[in-house]
Design an enzyme around this catalytic site. Structure first.
Site, short mmCIF file in Angstrom:
data_model
loop_
_atom_site.label_atom_id
_atom_site.label_comp_id
_atom_site.label_asym_id
_atom_site.label_seq_id
_atom_site.Cartn_x
_atom_site.Cartn_y
_atom_site.Cartn_z
CG ASN A 1 -0.74 9.28 2.96
OD1 ASN A 1 0.20 9.29 3.73
ND2 ASN A 1 -1.93 8.81 3.27
CE LYS B 1 -7.15 2.17 2.16
NZ LYS B 1 -7.73 3.45 2.58
CG ASP C 1 -10.22 4.17 4.82
OD1 ASP C 1 -10.52 3.95 6.00
OD2 ASP C 1 -9.05 4.27 4.41
CG ASP C 2 -10.20 8.59 0.85
OD1 ASP C 2 -9.10 8.07 1.04
OD2 ASP C 2 -10.90 8.36 -0.15
CE1 TYR D 1 -4.01 1.45 -0.52
CE2 TYR D 1 -3.40 2.84 1.32
CZ TYR D 1 -4.21 2.58 0.24
OH TYR D 1 -5.20 3.45 -0.09
NE ARG E 1 -7.24 12.14 -2.63
CZ ARG E 1 -7.50 11.54 -1.47
NH1 ARG E 1 -8.27 12.09 -0.60
NH2 ARG E 1 -7.00 10.35 -1.18
CD GLU F 1 -9.56 4.21 -0.17
OE1 GLU F 1 -10.34 3.76 0.67
OE2 GLU F 1 -8.56 4.87 0.13
CG ASP F 2 -7.66 7.42 -2.84
OD1 ASP F 2 -7.89 7.88 -1.70
OD2 ASP F 2 -6.57 6.92 -3.14
P1 NAI Z 1 -8.86 17.08 -0.93
O1 NAI Z 1 -8.40 17.31 -2.31
O2 NAI Z 1 -10.31 16.83 -0.65
O3 NAI Z 1 -8.42 18.33 -0.01
C1 NAI Z 1 -7.23 19.03 -0.13
C2 NAI Z 1 -7.42 20.36 0.60
O4 NAI Z 1 -6.16 21.01 0.71
C3 NAI Z 1 -8.35 21.34 -0.09
O5 NAI Z 1 -9.21 21.92 0.84
C4 NAI Z 1 -7.41 22.41 -0.64
O6 NAI Z 1 -7.99 23.71 -0.69
C5 NAI Z 1 -6.31 22.38 0.39
N1 NAI Z 1 -5.07 22.93 -0.12
C6 NAI Z 1 -4.46 22.65 -1.30
N2 NAI Z 1 -3.35 23.41 -1.45
C7 NAI Z 1 -3.26 24.15 -0.33
C8 NAI Z 1 -2.35 25.15 0.10
N3 NAI Z 1 -1.30 25.50 -0.64
N4 NAI Z 1 -2.56 25.73 1.30
C9 NAI Z 1 -3.61 25.40 2.05
N5 NAI Z 1 -4.51 24.47 1.69
C10 NAI Z 1 -4.34 23.85 0.51
O7 NAI Z 1 -8.04 15.86 -0.39
P2 NAI Z 1 -8.34 14.92 0.87
O8 NAI Z 1 -9.15 13.76 0.49
O9 NAI Z 1 -8.87 15.76 1.98
O10 NAI Z 1 -6.86 14.39 1.20
C11 NAI Z 1 -5.85 15.30 1.52
C12 NAI Z 1 -4.56 14.56 1.85
O11 NAI Z 1 -4.75 13.79 3.02
C13 NAI Z 1 -4.04 13.60 0.77
O12 NAI Z 1 -2.65 13.75 0.62
C14 NAI Z 1 -4.33 12.25 1.33
O13 NAI Z 1 -3.38 11.29 0.90
C15 NAI Z 1 -4.19 12.53 2.81
N6 NAI Z 1 -4.91 11.53 3.58
C16 NAI Z 1 -4.19 10.91 4.55
C17 NAI Z 1 -4.75 9.90 5.26
C18 NAI Z 1 -3.93 9.27 6.34
O14 NAI Z 1 -2.77 9.42 6.38
N7 NAI Z 1 -4.49 8.57 7.26
C19 NAI Z 1 -6.08 9.41 4.94
C20 NAI Z 1 -6.80 10.20 3.93
C21 NAI Z 1 -6.20 11.22 3.27
#
Ligand code: NAI
Length: 554
Positions: A405, A171, A265-266, A100, A153, A242-243
């Site tokens: 991530n 997953k 899950d996200d 993963y 995404r 997912e994603d």
């Molecule tokens: P998303 O695309 O829904 O949200 C991203 C957010 O970041 C948006 O609100 C956007 O406006 C903001 N953003 C982008 N550039 C920015 C900047 N320069 N300054 C401030 N804000 C900014 O994505 P989602 O689903 O919320 O996932 C976000 C991240 O979280 C991904 O990298 C994902 O891999 C990670 N994630 C980690 C998990 C874990 O480690 N357990 C689980 C789920 C997601």
């Protein structure tokens, strides 16, 4: 002993070597080799499962490229499922990052270039009206888990179209390896609605529909058709989204969560694991959840999911839900989310602040004085020195969780968080970081990996045949996870249980969730006297089972 032959007089044993569920490779005993007409098809030496595991360990250790290791593991999964899971379960901390995140990200990016064989189901939107027919092509009749993505995404890597298939595959492997969900009940699915990734559209090796993404009514109708077909064909199936991009993820979850057994899950798994990290962090700082204030970098599906679950957990501890939500502020690409902003989406509005706009993250830290910052922005390095120093000025033990991530997108590294906070940060990240030596101390950074939550959720849902997945089940999961962090773990800065013990941890979490499912009246099986025993009894064991060999039967 009779020799088994199929109607074309082809020895059945030959097919057995190509059946990933029945194949034992060099572990077939001499008696089995004779009975199944395998003699001569394998080298004469017989291996034990342990020896087979050692052979694969050696092969993988000899490679110095993680994608190559990923491919060796994928090929093994396709060839001998028992050995694949025995290998993963022999050293989960080593193999999880290969199966993963972070390795799966690269596998998704290069999907069209490394493709070997169709695994899982591809449902292109060009097959609208025929989704049920395509789903019926899957060979298993009792599917209990679908992990589905539309590839828009993928991790923090953006739109990877049909290449997103790596995510459901990975997953679902973790459902089995980390919590014992039997693999025959799993089905990985990609809804291919096109891609807006021009690089992929220009790549002759790209394997998905060569068109822009379908949006709006047509997209939703396709998702509806998929959900109805799954309900018809696999009535006990739980669908894990997912994603998906947040503009689809949030409405899709809202549309189905009270109607079928489903979760995202996200949004919810991330929330569960983040809440568990916070609960463990509070054991370190000796503070109460209801006294915390969090500031999120990012306001997408992960951020709002975490903020909502923290708010609900605060409400469980006596705070009014509306007030609890105000303890969780969000900051996105356009600054702090304040009620005066016109660009807020419905799911972001509950977290909008009443104050004036704030245009830099460090200013928001200084103004709101959070006890913790949580990075879910997909943008690396935004937890810079200034931000972490400001957090360390405000808090004795600042909570610093860069969750984006893969590793390349992490808002800061573990080393930066410890160094800039003078070793006072309580740190966990989305992707793994190695231990850090700082100031004569050794810190073990925790990984707030959803893998602590979703496989256990899957196991509980599978064992109880639950009809719904609720927010309450995620709060229970978070509490069950946090209570398994030992004082020894905490002393090393580790706020999650070690990944090497993931199966034991997950079975405990699953048992607690199952109790909650029975308590809420959501189970489709009778409540046994011992719920933990039910979970243990249902867990998959990666051993060559006698039922698969059936020597002497015709
Ligand atoms: P998303 O695309 O829904 O949200 C991203 C957010 O970041 C948006 O609100 C956007 O406006 C903001 N953003 C982008 N550039 C920015 C900047 N320069 N300054 C401030 N804000 C900014 O994505 P989602 O689903 O919320 O996932 C976000 C991240 O979280 C991904 O990298 C994902 O891999 C990670 N994630 C980690 C998990 C874990 O480690 N357990 C689980 C789920 C997601």
């Amino acid at each position: 002993m009779t020799r088994q032959m199929n109607p074309e007089s082809q020895p059945i044993g030959y097919a057995r070597l190509r059946d990933r569920r029945l194949n034992r490779g060099t572990a077939f005993s001499p008696a089995e080799r004779h009975a199944f007409a395998l003699e001569g098809l394998l080298p004469p030496a017989v291996s034990t499962l342990e020896l087979q595991i050692a052979r694969r360990h050696d092969e993988i250790d000899g490679l110095n490229d993680d994608l190559q290791k990923y491919l060796v593991l994928s090929d093994l999964q396709a060839r001998n499922e028992t050995l694949f899971y025995a290998l993963l379960m022999s050293d989960p901390a080593k193999y999880m990052p290969l199966v993963y995140t972070p390795t799966v990200g690269e596998a998704c990016q290069k999907f069209g270039h490394i493709f070997r064989e169709g695994r899982g189901l591809y449902l292109p939107i060009s097959a609208r009206g025929r989704v049920r027919e395509l789903l019926s092509n899957w060979p298993e009749r009792d599917v209990r888990f679908i992990v589905v993505t539309d590839g828009e995404r993928i991790l923090g890597l953006g739109d990877l179209g049909v290449g997103g298939m790596g995510i459901p595959l990975g997953k679902l492997a973790l459902y089995t390896a980390c919590a014992g969900v039997p693999p025959q009940y799993s089905l990985p699915v990609v809804l291919d609605v096109g891609t807006n990734n021009q690089q992929l559209l220009d790549d002759p090796l790209y394997l998905g529909l060569r068109q822009q993404r379908v949006r709006g009514e047509e997209y939703l109708a396709f998702v509806d058709e998929f959900v109805s077909a799954v309900q018809e064909l696999f009535p006990k199936c739980c669908i894990q989204w997912e994603d998906f991009a947040n503009t689809n993820a949030v409405p899709i979850l809202a549309r189905y969560k009270d109607v079928i057994c489903t979760f995202n899950d996200d949004i919810q798994g991330t929330a569960g694991v983040a809440l568990a990290g916070i609960l463990a962090a509070l054991r370190l700082s000796g503070q109460k959840l209801t006294d915390q204030r969090f500031l999120f970098l990012g306001a997408g599906s992960a951020a709002t999911g975490i903020a909502e679950l923290i708010s609900r957990a605060m409400a469980q501890e006596g705070l009014d839900l509306e007030i609890a939500r105000r303890r969780n502020a969000l900051y996105d690409i356009n600054g702090l989310l304040v009620s005066g902003r016109q660009d807020l989406l419905e799911f972001q509005k509950p977290f909008a602040h009443d104050g004036p706009p704030i245009g830099t993250f460090v200013e928001a830290v200084r103004a709101l004085r959070p006890t913790g910052i949580i990075g879910v922005s997909t943008v690396p390095k935004l937890f810079n020195r200034e931000v972490i120093e400001a957090m360390a000025e405000i808090n004795e033990r600042p909570i610093i969780f860069p969750y984006s991530n893969p590793t390349s997108r992490s808002e800061c590294t573990a080393e930066e968080a410890y160094r800039w906070s003078n070793g006072r940060a309580i740190f966990a990240s989305g992707s793994p970081f190695p231990p850090v030596e700082w100031g004569g101390r050794r810190f073990i950074p925790g990984q707030g990996n959803n893998v602590y939550i979703f496989p256990a959720m899957g196991m509980a849902v599978y064992a109880t045949e639950a009809t719904r997945v609720t927010e309450g089940m995620f709060i229970t999961a978070a509490r069950a996870l946090a209570e398994q962090v030992t004082d020894q773990n905490l002393a090393a800065g580790l706020i999650y249980p070690p990944q090497s013990e993931i199966l034991k941890t997950s079975l405990h979490v699953a048992a607690r969730i199952a109790e909650e499912i029975f308590a809420q009246g959501l189970a489709r099986v009778a409540r046994p006297a011992n719920v933990a025993e039910l979970i243990r009894a249902r867990a998959y064991q990666p051993v060559y089972a006698d039922r698969d060999s059936a020597i002497g039967q015709s």
